[in-house]
Enzyme design. Structure first.
Site, short mmCIF file in Angstrom:
data_model
loop_
_atom_site.label_atom_id
_atom_site.label_comp_id
_atom_site.label_asym_id
_atom_site.label_seq_id
_atom_site.Cartn_x
_atom_site.Cartn_y
_atom_site.Cartn_z
N ALA A 1 0.82 -1.21 0.00
CA ALA A 1 0.00 0.00 0.00
C ALA A 1 0.86 1.26 0.00
O ALA A 1 1.88 1.32 -0.69
CB ALA A 1 -0.99 -0.03 1.16
N SER A 2 0.49 2.26 0.80
CA SER A 2 1.12 3.58 0.67
C SER A 2 2.60 3.61 1.04
O SER A 2 3.31 4.53 0.64
CB SER A 2 0.37 4.61 1.50
OG SER A 2 -0.87 4.89 0.89
N THR A 3 3.09 2.60 1.78
CA THR A 3 4.53 2.57 2.06
C THR A 3 5.33 2.45 0.76
O THR A 3 6.48 2.86 0.69
CB THR A 3 4.90 1.41 3.01
OG1 THR A 3 4.50 0.17 2.43
CG2 THR A 3 4.23 1.57 4.36
N LYS B 1 4.90 4.10 -1.86
CA LYS B 1 5.06 5.41 -2.51
C LYS B 1 6.50 5.93 -2.37
O LYS B 1 6.93 6.80 -3.14
CB LYS B 1 4.05 6.42 -1.93
CG LYS B 1 2.62 6.08 -2.34
CD LYS B 1 1.59 6.90 -1.59
CE LYS B 1 0.18 6.48 -2.01
NZ LYS B 1 -0.86 7.10 -1.19
#
Length: 238
Positions: free
Chosen positions: A30-32, A34
């Site tokens: 997920a957002s990690t 990015k």
């Protein structure tokens, strides 16, 4: 106590899966993820600190609407705000500009998609590429897959240990670390028989400037009120 049939059933039925080692099991990061997309964008010259993207809460791409977790939208964001607000639309755009194979290239560079070498069972995780989708996805590669990958979703898989090592590279100047549980083996007299210590690997070759920027962005994500991890802020540590 003894592992009775009832006790085993309680463990097996526990929704938190207590017998699975979460540190070495692979999940969508997920957002990690990015962080990977950001490093790729900066290093490839695809995006800069000043690249502004407008987030109305969604992004229409290839006959499909990709939503931001903030349905109201974030408005205009530069890279720093895109990271600290963890805006999905910002990274959909950055991922589209980079393309699937560059996202895969940087994921591999940072150690994803392969075992870390720690001395217990671990998942490799998965870094999808265009070629992987052509082989395995029904209907082959679709351009929208790139957008999902850029925010660490769909087929992307990484273990928390792998993502911890990605972060370690950001904070230690870009050097790949090799985790280990056993430092060395001694005989009964306390004499070292064998060292199992694993030395850091080569530097990944990303300019310090980009790593410093990422570090400051990660600090803001926790320290600043608009940061998505502000709830995790501790008084005792920055």
């Amino acid at each position: 106590g003894r592992l009775t049939r009832e006790r085993k059933k309680r463990i097996d039925d526990n929704p938190y899966y207590p017998m699975v080692n979460k540190a070495t099991a692979a999940f969508p990061p997920a957002s990690t993820f990015k962080i990977v997309t950001t490093l790729a964008g900066l290093n490839e010259g695809i995006g800069t600190y000043d690249t502004v993207v407008n987030c109305p809460g969604f992004y229409d791409f290839s006959d499909r609407r990709f939503h931001c977790y903030n349905r109201y939208g974030h408005g205009d964001l530069d890279l720093l705000r895109g990271l600290t607000a963890s805006c999905d639309v910002y990274f959909y755009r950055l991922g589209e500009w980079l393309g699937m194979d560059r996202l895969e290239q940087y994921s591999v560079l940072l150690g994803l998609g392969r075992k870390t070498g720690v001395e217990i069972g671990e998942d490799m995780g998965l870094v999808p590429s265009r070629e992987w989708h052509e082989r395995t996805s029904k209907g082959g590669f679709q351009p929208g897959f790139t957008l999902s990958t850029a925010v660490g979703q769909k087929d992307t898989r990484a273990t928390p240990l792998q993502m911890a090592l990605v972060l370690a590279q950001v904070v230690n100047g870009g050097r790949l670390l090799h985790p280990f549980l056993v430092d060395h083996i001694e005989d009964q007299d306390g004499t070292m028989v064998r060292s199992l210590r694993k030395e850091p690997g080569e530097e990944i070759g990303v300019p310090d400037e980009y790593l410093e920027f990422l570090k400051s962005a990660m600090v803001d994500t926790v320290q600043e009120e608009h940061g998505t991890a502000h709830n995790a802020k501790l008084e005792s540590i920055r």
